[in-house]
Design a protein around this motif. Structure first.
Motif, PDB file in Angstrom:
ATOM      1  N   VAL A   1       8.660  11.319   6.979  1.00 59.40           N
ATOM      2  CA  VAL A   1       9.683  11.307   5.936  1.00 59.40           C
ATOM      3  C   VAL A   1      10.857  12.182   6.358  1.00 59.40           C
ATOM      4  O   VAL A   1      12.023  11.816   6.143  1.00 59.40           O
ATOM      5  CB  VAL A   1       9.100  11.756   4.579  1.00 59.40           C
ATOM      6  CG1 VAL A   1      10.201  11.939   3.540  1.00 59.40           C
ATOM      7  CG2 VAL A   1       8.069  10.752   4.095  1.00 59.40           C
ATOM      8  N   GLN A   2      10.593  13.315   6.975  1.00 61.41           N
ATOM      9  CA  GLN A   2      11.672  14.184   7.466  1.00 61.41           C
ATOM     10  C   GLN A   2      12.543  13.452   8.485  1.00 61.41           C
ATOM     11  O   GLN A   2      13.769  13.545   8.445  1.00 61.41           O
ATOM     12  CB  GLN A   2      11.101  15.476   8.075  1.00 61.41           C
ATOM     13  CG  GLN A   2      10.397  16.368   7.084  1.00 61.41           C
ATOM     14  CD  GLN A   2      11.332  16.945   6.031  1.00 61.41           C
ATOM     15  OE1 GLN A   2      12.454  16.537   5.837  1.00 61.41           O
ATOM     16  NE2 GLN A   2      10.836  17.917   5.299  1.00 61.41           N
ATOM     17  N   THR A   3      11.898  12.720   9.385  1.00 64.50           N
ATOM     18  CA  THR A   3      12.650  11.942  10.378  1.00 64.50           C
ATOM     19  C   THR A   3      13.468  10.857   9.689  1.00 64.50           C
ATOM     20  O   THR A   3      14.633  10.630  10.042  1.00 64.50           O
ATOM     21  CB  THR A   3      11.688  11.311  11.408  1.00 64.50           C
ATOM     22  OG1 THR A   3      10.965  12.357  12.056  1.00 64.50           O
ATOM     23  CG2 THR A   3      12.444  10.504  12.443  1.00 64.50           C
ATOM     24  N   LEU A   4      12.894  10.203   8.707  1.00 61.40           N
ATOM     25  CA  LEU A   4      13.616   9.161   7.977  1.00 61.40           C
ATOM     26  C   LEU A   4      14.775   9.735   7.173  1.00 61.40           C
ATOM     27  O   LEU A   4      15.811   9.084   7.019  1.00 61.40           O
ATOM     28  CB  LEU A   4      12.651   8.393   7.079  1.00 61.40           C
ATOM     29  CG  LEU A   4      11.626   7.553   7.840  1.00 61.40           C
ATOM     30  CD1 LEU A   4      10.540   7.051   6.905  1.00 61.40           C
ATOM     31  CD2 LEU A   4      12.290   6.396   8.564  1.00 61.40           C
ATOM     32  N   LYS A   5      14.643  10.963   6.689  1.00 59.01           N
ATOM     33  CA  LYS A   5      15.753  11.624   6.002  1.00 59.01           C
ATOM     34  C   LYS A   5      16.915  11.849   6.962  1.00 59.01           C
ATOM     35  O   LYS A   5      18.081  11.694   6.588  1.00 59.01           O
ATOM     36  CB  LYS A   5      15.307  12.954   5.394  1.00 59.01           C
ATOM     37  CG  LYS A   5      14.491  12.797   4.147  1.00 59.01           C
ATOM     38  CD  LYS A   5      14.115  14.164   3.575  1.00 59.01           C
ATOM     39  CE  LYS A   5      13.304  14.031   2.304  1.00 59.01           C
ATOM     40  NZ  LYS A   5      12.948  15.343   1.740  1.00 59.01           N
TER      41      LYS A   5
ATOM     42  N   ILE B   1       0.834  -1.192   0.000  1.00 54.49           N
ATOM     43  CA  ILE B   1       0.000   0.000   0.000  1.00 54.49           C
ATOM     44  C   ILE B   1       0.874   1.249   0.000  1.00 54.49           C
ATOM     45  O   ILE B   1       0.594   2.212  -0.683  1.00 54.49           O
ATOM     46  CB  ILE B   1      -0.960  -0.009   1.211  1.00 54.49           C
ATOM     47  CG1 ILE B   1      -1.920  -1.189   1.072  1.00 54.49           C
ATOM     48  CG2 ILE B   1      -1.723   1.292   1.309  1.00 54.49           C
ATOM     49  CD1 ILE B   1      -2.819  -1.404   2.270  1.00 54.49           C
ATOM     50  N   SER B   2       1.958   1.206   0.767  1.00 58.45           N
ATOM     51  CA  SER B   2       2.874   2.349   0.857  1.00 58.45           C
ATOM     52  C   SER B   2       4.304   1.851   0.702  1.00 58.45           C
ATOM     53  O   SER B   2       4.687   0.856   1.308  1.00 58.45           O
ATOM     54  CB  SER B   2       2.737   3.051   2.207  1.00 58.45           C
ATOM     55  OG  SER B   2       1.457   3.598   2.368  1.00 58.45           O
ATOM     56  N   VAL B   3       5.079   2.578  -0.093  1.00 60.33           N
ATOM     57  CA  VAL B   3       6.497   2.269  -0.287  1.00 60.33           C
ATOM     58  C   VAL B   3       7.274   3.579  -0.205  1.00 60.33           C
ATOM     59  O   VAL B   3       6.836   4.596  -0.728  1.00 60.33           O
ATOM     60  CB  VAL B   3       6.753   1.595  -1.651  1.00 60.33           C
ATOM     61  CG1 VAL B   3       8.227   1.429  -1.908  1.00 60.33           C
ATOM     62  CG2 VAL B   3       6.043   0.259  -1.732  1.00 60.33           C
ATOM     63  N   LEU B   4       8.418   3.527   0.453  1.00 65.63           N
ATOM     64  CA  LEU B   4       9.276   4.707   0.552  1.00 65.63           C
ATOM     65  C   LEU B   4      10.715   4.278   0.310  1.00 65.63           C
ATOM     66  O   LEU B   4      11.184   3.312   0.914  1.00 65.63           O
ATOM     67  CB  LEU B   4       9.157   5.350   1.935  1.00 65.63           C
ATOM     68  CG  LEU B   4      10.093   6.522   2.195  1.00 65.63           C
ATOM     69  CD1 LEU B   4       9.632   7.733   1.410  1.00 65.63           C
ATOM     70  CD2 LEU B   4      10.163   6.842   3.667  1.00 65.63           C
ATOM     71  N   CYS B   5      11.389   4.978  -0.575  1.00 64.95           N
ATOM     72  CA  CYS B   5      12.811   4.754  -0.848  1.00 64.95           C
ATOM     73  C   CYS B   5      13.533   6.086  -0.684  1.00 64.95           C
ATOM     74  O   CYS B   5      13.179   7.062  -1.336  1.00 64.95           O
ATOM     75  CB  CYS B   5      13.029   4.237  -2.255  1.00 64.95           C
ATOM     76  SG  CYS B   5      12.342   2.623  -2.568  1.00 64.95           S
ATOM     77  N   LEU B   6      14.526   6.095   0.183  1.00 60.97           N
ATOM     78  CA  LEU B   6      15.345   7.295   0.377  1.00 60.97           C
ATOM     79  C   LEU B   6      16.799   6.939   0.104  1.00 60.97           C
ATOM     80  O   LEU B   6      17.304   5.947   0.629  1.00 60.97           O
ATOM     81  CB  LEU B   6      15.233   7.799   1.819  1.00 60.97           C
ATOM     82  CG  LEU B   6      13.928   8.456   2.228  1.00 60.97           C
ATOM     83  CD1 LEU B   6      13.929   8.741   3.727  1.00 60.97           C
ATOM     84  CD2 LEU B   6      13.727   9.740   1.471  1.00 60.97           C
ATOM     85  N   PRO B   7      17.478   7.733  -0.701  1.00 63.43           N
ATOM     86  CA  PRO B   7      18.891   7.433  -0.950  1.00 63.43           C
ATOM     87  C   PRO B   7      19.742   7.759   0.270  1.00 63.43           C
ATOM     88  O   PRO B   7      19.459   8.685   1.017  1.00 63.43           O
ATOM     89  CB  PRO B   7      19.235   8.357  -2.116  1.00 63.43           C
ATOM     90  CG  PRO B   7      18.286   9.494  -1.973  1.00 63.43           C
ATOM     91  CD  PRO B   7      17.022   8.911  -1.406  1.00 63.43           C
TER      92      PRO B   7
ATOM     93  N   ASP C   1      -0.753   5.794   2.644  1.00 64.46           N
ATOM     94  CA  ASP C   1      -0.112   7.042   3.082  1.00 64.46           C
ATOM     95  C   ASP C   1       0.568   6.885   4.437  1.00 64.46           C
ATOM     96  O   ASP C   1       0.482   7.758   5.300  1.00 64.46           O
ATOM     97  CB  ASP C   1      -1.123   8.190   3.120  1.00 64.46           C
ATOM     98  CG  ASP C   1      -1.735   8.475   1.764  1.00 64.46           C
ATOM     99  OD1 ASP C   1      -0.992   8.354   0.761  1.00 64.46           O
ATOM    100  OD2 ASP C   1      -2.929   8.785   1.689  1.00 64.46           O
ATOM    101  N   ALA C   2       1.253   5.779   4.623  1.00 65.44           N
ATOM    102  CA  ALA C   2       1.932   5.518   5.900  1.00 65.44           C
ATOM    103  C   ALA C   2       3.087   6.478   6.135  1.00 65.44           C
ATOM    104  O   ALA C   2       3.454   6.744   7.272  1.00 65.44           O
ATOM    105  CB  ALA C   2       2.446   4.086   5.939  1.00 65.44           C
ATOM    106  N   PHE C   3       3.644   6.999   5.073  1.00 73.47           N
ATOM    107  CA  PHE C   3       4.830   7.832   5.196  1.00 73.47           C
ATOM    108  C   PHE C   3       4.454   9.290   4.998  1.00 73.47           C
ATOM    109  O   PHE C   3       4.645   9.871   3.928  1.00 73.47           O
ATOM    110  CB  PHE C   3       5.891   7.359   4.204  1.00 73.47           C
ATOM    111  CG  PHE C   3       6.175   5.885   4.330  1.00 73.47           C
ATOM    112  CD1 PHE C   3       6.767   5.377   5.472  1.00 73.47           C
ATOM    113  CD2 PHE C   3       5.818   5.008   3.328  1.00 73.47           C
ATOM    114  CE1 PHE C   3       7.013   4.021   5.612  1.00 73.47           C
ATOM    115  CE2 PHE C   3       6.056   3.649   3.444  1.00 73.47           C
ATOM    116  CZ  PHE C   3       6.652   3.154   4.593  1.00 73.47           C
TER     117      PHE C   3
END
Length: 76
Positions: free
Chosen positions: A43-47, A10-16, A36-38
């Motif tokens: 996302v800011q925290t994951l960055k 449902i939700s996917v997030l990829c951060l380099p 919309d889990a992210f």
């Protein structure tokens, strides 16, 4: 992407993970339960986490390089 085909995501997030202006890895997260889990705040925290991972990778590489240099110096 063949990895994602056939998955019920449902939700996917990829951060380099960027180290010295080069991608050295990817922070990949998937969620099969919530759309919309992210959210932006997450996302800011994951960055920040990806940035810290890049710093850790850089430190590990510098440590390995120093170990190699010391070994070479001892051999000389």
């Amino acid at each position: 992407c063949s990895y994602l085909q056939g998955k019920d995501l449902i939700s996917v997030l990829c951060l380099p993970i960027v180290r010295q202006n080069k991608i050295s890895g990817v922070l990949y997260l998937e969620n099969t339960h919530t759309a919309d889990a992210f959210q932006l705040d997450r996302v800011q925290t994951l960055k920040i986490i990806a940035s810290q991972a890049a710093i850790s990778l850089e430190n590990a590489q510098m440590y390995q390089d120093l170990q190699d240099l010391n070994k070479n110096l001892e051999q000389l």
